[in-house]
Motif scaffolding. Structure first.
Motif, PDB file in Angstrom:
ATOM      1  N   ARG A  43      21.212 -16.530 -15.372  1.00 20.04           N
ATOM      2  CA  ARG A  43      21.732 -17.822 -14.928  1.00 20.04           C
ATOM      3  C   ARG A  43      22.017 -17.550 -13.097  1.00 20.04           C
ATOM      4  NH1 ARG A  43      23.265 -22.281 -18.352  1.00 20.04           N
ATOM      5  NH2 ARG A  43      24.498 -22.925 -16.496  1.00 20.04           N
ATOM      6  N   GLU A  44      22.701 -16.478 -12.945  1.00 15.20           N
ATOM      7  CA  GLU A  44      22.884 -15.969 -11.709  1.00 15.20           C
ATOM      8  C   GLU A  44      21.493 -15.762 -11.040  1.00 15.20           C
ATOM      9  OE1 GLU A  44      25.035 -12.466 -11.523  1.00 15.20           O
ATOM     10  OE2 GLU A  44      26.884 -13.374 -12.489  1.00 15.20           O
ATOM     11  N   VAL A  57      12.612 -24.168 -17.368  1.00 15.61           N
ATOM     12  CA  VAL A  57      12.087 -23.982 -18.736  1.00 15.61           C
ATOM     13  C   VAL A  57      11.812 -22.515 -18.948  1.00 15.61           C
ATOM     14  CG1 VAL A  57      10.273 -24.835 -20.439  1.00 15.61           C
ATOM     15  CG2 VAL A  57      10.906 -26.459 -18.552  1.00 15.61           C
ATOM     16  N   THR A  58      12.274 -21.831 -19.903  1.00 19.01           N
ATOM     17  CA  THR A  58      11.956 -20.491 -20.104  1.00 19.01           C
ATOM     18  C   THR A  58      11.351 -20.274 -21.281  1.00 19.01           C
ATOM     19  OG1 THR A  58      14.236 -19.977 -19.075  1.00 19.01           O
ATOM     20  CG2 THR A  58      13.375 -18.206 -20.488  1.00 19.01           C
ATOM     21  N   ASP A  62       9.601 -14.553 -28.810  1.00 17.93           N
ATOM     22  CA  ASP A  62      10.622 -14.641 -30.189  1.00 17.93           C
ATOM     23  C   ASP A  62      12.046 -15.520 -29.978  1.00 17.93           C
ATOM     24  OD1 ASP A  62      12.038 -14.397 -32.535  1.00 17.93           O
ATOM     25  OD2 ASP A  62      12.020 -12.097 -32.370  1.00 17.93           O
ATOM     26  N   VAL A  63      12.064 -16.905 -30.406  1.00 17.15           N
ATOM     27  CA  VAL A  63      13.230 -17.541 -29.978  1.00 17.15           C
ATOM     28  C   VAL A  63      14.328 -17.200 -30.920  1.00 17.15           C
ATOM     29  CG1 VAL A  63      11.808 -19.220 -28.949  1.00 17.15           C
ATOM     30  CG2 VAL A  63      12.168 -19.403 -31.082  1.00 17.15           C
ATOM     31  N   HIS A  64      14.217 -16.333 -31.808  1.00 14.57           N
ATOM     32  CA  HIS A  64      15.186 -16.063 -32.725  1.00 14.57           C
ATOM     33  C   HIS A  64      15.921 -14.879 -32.412  1.00 14.57           C
ATOM     34  CE1 HIS A  64      13.651 -18.847 -35.540  1.00 14.57           C
ATOM     35  NE2 HIS A  64      12.175 -18.287 -35.524  1.00 14.57           N
ATOM     36  N   ILE A  65      15.696 -14.377 -31.205  1.00 14.12           N
ATOM     37  CA  ILE A  65      16.751 -13.189 -30.706  1.00 14.12           C
ATOM     38  C   ILE A  65      17.798 -13.794 -30.184  1.00 14.12           C
ATOM     39  CG2 ILE A  65      14.832 -11.451 -30.242  1.00 14.12           C
ATOM     40  CD1 ILE A  65      15.146 -11.856 -27.426  1.00 14.12           C
ATOM     41  N   ARG A  69      18.591 -17.686 -28.344  1.00 12.69           N
ATOM     42  CA  ARG A  69      19.620 -18.736 -28.732  1.00 12.69           C
ATOM     43  C   ARG A  69      20.720 -18.695 -28.028  1.00 12.69           C
ATOM     44  NH1 ARG A  69      17.188 -21.825 -32.655  1.00 12.69           N
ATOM     45  NH2 ARG A  69      15.786 -20.738 -33.702  1.00 12.69           N
ATOM     46  N   SER A  70      21.304 -17.781 -27.384  1.00  9.90           N
ATOM     47  CA  SER A  70      22.357 -17.973 -26.386  1.00  9.90           C
ATOM     48  C   SER A  70      22.040 -18.685 -25.053  1.00  9.90           C
ATOM     49  CB  SER A  70      22.976 -16.525 -25.863  1.00  9.90           C
ATOM     50  OG  SER A  70      23.464 -15.954 -27.224  1.00  9.90           O
ATOM     51  N   LEU A  71      20.894 -18.369 -24.585  1.00  8.02           N
ATOM     52  CA  LEU A  71      20.286 -19.309 -23.556  1.00  8.02           C
ATOM     53  C   LEU A  71      20.264 -20.794 -23.660  1.00  8.02           C
ATOM     54  CD1 LEU A  71      19.294 -18.682 -20.365  1.00  8.02           C
ATOM     55  CD2 LEU A  71      17.130 -18.508 -21.457  1.00  8.02           C
ATOM     56  N   ALA A  72      19.446 -21.101 -24.747  1.00  7.39           N
ATOM     57  CA  ALA A  72      19.539 -22.532 -25.242  1.00  7.39           C
ATOM     58  C   ALA A  72      20.997 -22.962 -25.575  1.00  7.39           C
ATOM     59  CB  ALA A  72      18.769 -22.449 -26.594  1.00  7.39           C
ATOM     60  N   ALA A  73      22.054 -22.349 -26.036  1.00  4.69           N
ATOM     61  CA  ALA A  73      23.344 -22.692 -26.315  1.00  4.69           C
ATOM     62  C   ALA A  73      23.948 -23.106 -24.822  1.00  4.69           C
ATOM     63  CB  ALA A  73      24.112 -21.800 -27.069  1.00  4.69           C
TER      64      ALA A  73
END
Length: 156
Positions: A43-44, A57-58, A62-65, A69-73
């Motif tokens: 984010r920085e 939009v990133t 593999d969206v399960h890493i 998931r943390s980036l989406a959260a």
């Protein structure tokens, strides 16, 4: 609006960012050992590229890493880029297989709209995913330690 591609490995993340015209305003490598919070570091990096960085939009294969998931959260939009399709693009364009090149390729595929949105999980499912990921990592570490120990006994 910016479009980011993330090429990941077990030690670092390579992030490449494209603008709407396809120009590359920035690339970076986030090493897990050097950054206690890779999402904050990402984010920085995005914030340094422009004032509309929150609309980035990133794309990631593999969206399960945990990073994805943390980036989406954290409120960022994360999308899934099909690894098979990315591999075909890489072969068609003669792009070498490196994390940095993958990040640029995934960013360009995200810009072109070649992705699927991810479906968010419930908090319970997300917590279970984190525990399962930690369990798999612990098993891999244990197996590696056993192999090192076995090799030491053979040499002794």
């Amino acid at each position: 609006m910016l479009f980011a591609g993330c090429g990941w490995s077990d030690r670092w993340l390579d992030v490449a960012v494209l603008d709407r015209s396809g120009a590359v305003p920035g690339e970076t490598r986030i090493v897990y050992a050097d950054s206690p919070d890779p999402v904050a570091r990402d984010r920085e990096f995005l914030a340094s590229l422009g004032r509309r960085w929150r609309a980035t939009v990133t794309g990631i294969e593999d969206v399960h890493i945990l990073f994805a998931r943390s980036l989406a959260a954290s409120g960022m939009e994360v999308v899934h880029v099909d690894p098979t399709r990315a591999s075909r693009h890489r072969a068609a364009f003669g792009i070498p297989k490196t994390d940095c090149a993958d990040a640029r390729l995934i960013a360009s595929m995200t810009l072109a709209g070649e992705y699927r949105p991810i479906v968010p999980n419930s908090p319970t499912a997300e917590a279970l995913r984190v525990v399962a990921h930690a369990h798999r990592a612990a098993i891999a570490t244990r197996a590696e330690a056993l192999h090192v120990l076995r090799a030491a006994f053979v040499l002794a």
